[in-house]
Design an enzyme around this catalytic site. Structure first.
Site, PDB file in Angstrom:
ATOM      1  CB  SER A   1      -0.932  -0.020   1.214  1.00 45.15           C
ATOM      2  OG  SER A   1      -1.841  -1.101   1.098  1.00 45.15           O
ATOM      3  CD1 TRP A   2       6.274   3.321   0.363  1.00 47.64           C
ATOM      4  CD2 TRP A   2       5.315   4.224   2.182  1.00 47.64           C
ATOM      5  NE1 TRP A   2       6.969   4.472   0.670  1.00 47.64           N
ATOM      6  CE2 TRP A   2       6.405   5.031   1.782  1.00 47.64           C
ATOM      7  CE3 TRP A   2       4.575   4.599   3.308  1.00 47.64           C
ATOM      8  CZ2 TRP A   2       6.759   6.203   2.474  1.00 47.64           C
ATOM      9  CZ3 TRP A   2       4.926   5.769   3.989  1.00 47.64           C
ATOM     10  CH2 TRP A   2       6.004   6.543   3.580  1.00 47.64           C
ATOM     11  CD  GLU A   3       5.832   0.149  -2.160  1.00 50.24           C
ATOM     12  OE1 GLU A   3       4.905  -0.585  -1.731  1.00 50.24           O
ATOM     13  OE2 GLU A   3       6.856   0.383  -1.501  1.00 50.24           O
TER      14      GLU A   3
ATOM     15  CB  VAL B   1      -5.665  -5.453   2.513  1.00 48.03           C
ATOM     16  CG1 VAL B   1      -6.141  -6.011   3.863  1.00 48.03           C
ATOM     17  CG2 VAL B   1      -6.759  -5.616   1.457  1.00 48.03           C
ATOM     18  CG  LEU B   2      -2.357  -0.595   4.991  1.00 51.72           C
ATOM     19  CD1 LEU B   2      -2.587   0.897   4.923  1.00 51.72           C
ATOM     20  CD2 LEU B   2      -0.896  -0.885   5.313  1.00 51.72           C
ATOM     21  CB  ILE B   3      -3.935  -6.505   8.674  1.00 55.16           C
ATOM     22  CG1 ILE B   3      -4.814  -6.874   7.462  1.00 55.16           C
ATOM     23  CG2 ILE B   3      -4.448  -7.196   9.950  1.00 55.16           C
ATOM     24  CD1 ILE B   3      -4.832  -8.361   7.128  1.00 55.16           C
TER      25      ILE B   3
ATOM     26  CB  THR C   1       5.247  -2.031  14.929  1.00 51.23           C
ATOM     27  OG1 THR C   1       4.815  -2.117  13.561  1.00 51.23           O
ATOM     28  CG2 THR C   1       6.021  -3.273  15.341  1.00 51.23           C
TER      29      THR C   1
ATOM     30  CG  HIS D   1       5.194  -0.806   9.275  1.00 51.67           C
ATOM     31  ND1 HIS D   1       5.299  -1.973   8.549  1.00 51.67           N
ATOM     32  CD2 HIS D   1       5.819   0.136   8.528  1.00 51.67           C
ATOM     33  CE1 HIS D   1       5.925  -1.734   7.419  1.00 51.67           C
ATOM     34  NE2 HIS D   1       6.261  -0.461   7.388  1.00 51.67           N
TER      35      HIS D   1
ATOM     36  NE  ARG E   1     -14.662  -3.202   7.718  1.00 57.58           N
ATOM     37  CZ  ARG E   1     -15.095  -3.928   8.750  1.00 57.58           C
ATOM     38  NH1 ARG E   1     -14.872  -5.246   8.779  1.00 57.58           N
ATOM     39  NH2 ARG E   1     -15.788  -3.380   9.745  1.00 57.58           N
TER      40      ARG E   1
HETATM   41  O1  LIG Z   1       3.312  -3.983   6.758  1.00 56.63           O
HETATM   42  N1  LIG Z   1       2.189  -4.237   6.414  1.00 56.63           N
HETATM   43  C1  LIG Z   1       1.625  -3.992   5.170  1.00 56.63           C
HETATM   44  C2  LIG Z   1       2.326  -3.491   4.051  1.00 56.63           C
HETATM   45  N2  LIG Z   1       3.653  -3.249   4.128  1.00 56.63           N
HETATM   46  C3  LIG Z   1       4.512  -3.052   2.958  1.00 56.63           C
HETATM   47  C4  LIG Z   1       4.569  -1.598   2.517  1.00 56.63           C
HETATM   48  O2  LIG Z   1       3.304  -1.203   1.982  1.00 56.63           O
HETATM   49  C5  LIG Z   1       5.640  -1.417   1.452  1.00 56.63           C
HETATM   50  O3  LIG Z   1       5.313  -2.207   0.316  1.00 56.63           O
HETATM   51  C6  LIG Z   1       7.022  -1.784   1.937  1.00 56.63           C
HETATM   52  O4  LIG Z   1       7.298  -1.079   3.147  1.00 56.63           O
HETATM   53  C7  LIG Z   1       8.102  -1.446   0.918  1.00 56.63           C
HETATM   54  O5  LIG Z   1       8.059  -0.073   0.602  1.00 56.63           O
HETATM   55  N3  LIG Z   1       1.677  -3.241   2.885  1.00 56.63           N
HETATM   56  C8  LIG Z   1       0.334  -3.490   2.787  1.00 56.63           C
HETATM   57  O6  LIG Z   1      -0.246  -3.249   1.714  1.00 56.63           O
HETATM   58  N4  LIG Z   1      -0.368  -3.993   3.846  1.00 56.63           N
HETATM   59  C9  LIG Z   1       0.220  -4.248   5.037  1.00 56.63           C
HETATM   60  O7  LIG Z   1      -0.482  -4.692   5.988  1.00 56.63           O
END
Ligand SMILES: O=Nc1c(NC[C@H](O)[C@H](O)[C@H](O)CO)[nH]c(=O)[nH]c1=O
Length: 201
Positions: free
Chosen positions: A63-65, A123-125, A129, A131, A170
């Site tokens: 999801s970060w990307e 989907v972020l769970i 932490t 994070h 969901r």
């Molecule tokens: O940590 N949990 C999750 C997660 N981490 C990875 C992050 O999005 C990214 O891809 C990496 O940090 C690399 O940049 N990404 C998700 O989509 N859902 C999560 O629940």
């Protein structure tokens, strides 16, 4: 007392949708939930009258990307889709198979032209932490910015949940208490078509 929460019923007709091009960018984390969300969104987009070959699907690691992946999909007017809904609808390959989403498809359908809306699905769970909080906030703020900066509607398809069961429900695949839940991907698909028509050039 039944809950008052939830989206209003989607419009039942989408005049002009046959000309639309809709993008979907999905993360590959938590793919057991991502897959039904993507399929639900595609089904609604097609139900609303968009041609499957005009649904451009691509994926990013997590999801970060999603904000940069969504921004790049909008910017790329000539999109050689890593897949499109024909693959998904035809079941040719699972879009979420690590192979399929990184290799060029056997019969890519070239699709070109600007996108009218994009759905960003992740989907972020919550883990143990902080994070989760940092990714969720940055991802949502980033997606809002991409939509406003590009004037292309970006539909927020990011589940931010506290348990795996909340995510599964969901996506309409809940496992507990006999309640599969509701697939929010279906709502996002209709929202994308509605916003594409509302903001169309
Ligand atoms: O940590 N949990 C999750 C997660 N981490 C990875 C992050 O999005 C990214 O891809 C990496 O940090 C690399 O940049 N990404 C998700 O989509 N859902 C999560 O629940």
């Amino acid at each position: 007392m039944t809950s008052i929460k939830g989206p209003a019923p989607a419009p039942t007709s989408f005049p002009g949708s046959e000309k639309l091009r809709i993008g979907i960018v999905h993360a590959r984390w938590n793919s057991e939930v991502i897959e039904p969300l993507v399929k639900g969104a595609v089904e609604s987009i097609v139900k609303a009258g968009v041609k499957p070959e005009n649904i451009i699907i691509d994926s990013v690691p997590g999801s970060w990307e999603l904000p940069i992946g969504t921004s790049r999909m909008i910017a790329g007017s000539q999109i050689q889709a890593s897949s499109n809904a024909n693959d998904l609808m035809g079941g040719a390959t699972s879009l979420l198979d690590g192979e399929a989403s990184t290799t060029t498809p056997t019969t890519p359908k070239k699709s070109s032209g600007p996108l009218d809306a994009v759905i960003s699905i992740g989907v972020l769970i919550k883990g143990q932490t902080m994070h989760f909080e940092y990714i969720a906030e940055s991802c949502c703020q980033g997606l809002m910015r991409v939509g406003l900066d590009t004037s292309v509607p970006v539909i927020l398809g990011v589940l931010t949940v506290l348990t795996e069961e909340q995510a599964l429900k969901r996506a309409g695949v809940g496992r507990q208490d006999g309640d599969k839940g509701h697939n929010h991907g279906e709502d996002w698909g209709f929202a994308a078509v509605e916003m594409a028509l509302k903001t169309g050039k």
